[in-house]
Design an enzyme around this catalytic site. Sequence first.
Site, mmCIF file in Angstrom:
data_model
loop_
_atom_site.group_PDB
_atom_site.id
_atom_site.type_symbol
_atom_site.label_atom_id
_atom_site.label_comp_id
_atom_site.label_asym_id
_atom_site.label_seq_id
_atom_site.Cartn_x
_atom_site.Cartn_y
_atom_site.Cartn_z
ATOM 1 N N GLY A 39 6.750 9.219 -17.283
ATOM 2 C CA GLY A 39 6.049 9.941 -16.766
ATOM 3 C C GLY A 39 4.822 9.569 -16.604
ATOM 4 N N GLY A 41 1.763 9.432 -17.748
ATOM 5 C CA GLY A 41 1.110 10.000 -19.043
ATOM 6 C C GLY A 41 -0.356 9.856 -18.837
ATOM 7 N N LYS A 62 -5.982 7.207 -12.244
ATOM 8 C CA LYS A 62 -5.523 6.560 -13.486
ATOM 9 C C LYS A 62 -6.519 6.756 -14.704
ATOM 10 C CE LYS A 62 -2.861 2.619 -14.897
ATOM 11 N NZ LYS A 62 -2.229 1.255 -14.364
ATOM 12 N N ARG A 132 8.869 4.771 -8.209
ATOM 13 C CA ARG A 132 9.360 3.746 -9.102
ATOM 14 C C ARG A 132 10.987 3.964 -9.275
ATOM 15 N NH1 ARG A 132 4.726 3.317 -12.262
ATOM 16 N NH2 ARG A 132 3.082 4.918 -11.764
ATOM 17 N N ASP A 201 9.985 1.195 -14.744
ATOM 18 C CA ASP A 201 9.066 2.153 -14.211
ATOM 19 C C ASP A 201 7.836 1.499 -13.459
ATOM 20 O OD1 ASP A 201 8.055 1.378 -16.750
ATOM 21 O OD2 ASP A 201 6.297 2.546 -16.430
ATOM 22 N N ASN A 202 7.680 0.185 -13.867
ATOM 23 C CA ASN A 202 6.774 -0.497 -13.146
ATOM 24 C C ASN A 202 7.330 -1.479 -11.742
ATOM 25 O OD1 ASN A 202 4.975 0.187 -15.119
ATOM 26 N ND2 ASN A 202 5.311 -1.572 -16.309
ATOM 27 N N ASP A 211 1.499 -1.226 -11.188
ATOM 28 C CA ASP A 211 1.087 -1.138 -12.828
ATOM 29 C C ASP A 211 0.521 -2.341 -13.264
ATOM 30 O OD1 ASP A 211 1.256 1.462 -12.906
ATOM 31 O OD2 ASP A 211 2.964 1.563 -14.429
#
Length: 437
Positions: A39, A41, A62, A132, A201-202, A211
């Site tokens: 998630g 973070g 970010k 993602r 996730d990227n 990312d």
Amino acid sequence: LMRPEFTALFGGSALATGMEPLAMLYSDHQFGVYVPQLGDGRAILLGEVTNERGERWDLHLKGAGMTPFSRDGDGRAVLRSTIREYLCCAAMRGLGIPTTQALCLVGSDDKVYREQVETGAMLVRMAPSHVRFGTFEVFYYRKQHEHLKTLADYVINHHFPHLHDAGEKYARFFTEVVERTAKLIAQWQAVGWAHGVMNTDNMSILGLTLDYGPYGFMDDYDAGFICNHSDHNGRYAFNQQPYIGLWNLSCLAQALLPLAEKDALKAALETYQPLYEREYLKLMRAKVGLVDERAGDDELIRDFLGLLQGSQADYTIVCRELSTFSTADGAINEQLRQHFLNRDRFDEWAARYRDRLRNECNRDEERRDRMIRVNPRYVLRNYLAQTAIEKAHNKDFSEVDRLFTVLQDPFTEQPGMEAYAFPPPNWGKHLAISCSS
Ligand code: AMP
Ligand code: MG
């Protein structure tokens, strides 16, 4: 930019009307191993805006501080990695490679603790969507199939609206993700760029580069280039990326099993390799200046890359310089030839290349014009980013600005900017970039 509200909003200390910030949940396959919960973070989604053209854009902060998904992290980002992402977004956009965008970065005097004490910063990132592969995986592995369907419907309705009423819409949606991913990775390979952390996730559901971490543009051509200092086994080495793209897509296919027929998902996966190869060859043909498609082109291109590898020649510089190749009788192309260690092998290759070019009535002048439009003069070499970062640490952002400008138009010779096209100095050749950002 001059209004105090801007800094307040994008510095994360104020909200505009209608903003309901949230942190997104996702999981991922991290270096091949499933991690049940990651998630956002250290990022929050401020909201979605629709611009005058009707496009939707996520505004994402970010480095904004802790969220429910921060685990052991501090939710912060450091100036170094923020500048790297900011600049690479500009570089990718200039190169015509799909990417999330960096709207701005916001500096801070806060200290952030990593392997050493660093300066904090924040990046305002924009994308039509930050969903993602891992956003789907989390609901699949939690067996929350209702949520999975809600997410898939949301993504289709917002980003693949032409599939809204289609039969087998989830499988068709997946087929389009396969296609976008294959094309994206073909572009990375053609420009000599490695992502460094291709965990699921990227991987963007829209086929965007997402990312930015320990990424790298290659200096010397090296098929096995590993840009991530922590990637000891080279799972995400440059030449592994096309295969990893497929591997990651198969994770997404798995996560879509509750929504689509297995055979349809498998069929979509099978389109990946041929699609990738076709796309890559198309881009590489253009890079070496070929217009027609002929049998043996792939071999000609492979042998060129083999020569570069054997000579540790600079990928960007030599590709650009190949545009000066003369097909005239007796031309030896001496300047280009100097880049190669084994001159005999280069001469052999050059003879084949010349014949191939002559074969399609490829005029030197016209070819040169075409080639410089696809072979960049400027790429974001690690050492260039590093120089800008060091100045920024002394509150001098002029180098960040200059690089940002140069990289937006990477194909055009820019007066006074010659140095940005130079190969790296020795100190800048093998900078170790780790994930710790
Ligand atoms: P990344 O390497 O940026 O893809 O991050 C991998 C995961 O770690 C993501 O879920 C991030 O949100 C999380 N993460 C990275 N850095 C931090 C941090 N400083 N604090 C909290 N979470 C983080
Ligand atoms: Mg990530």
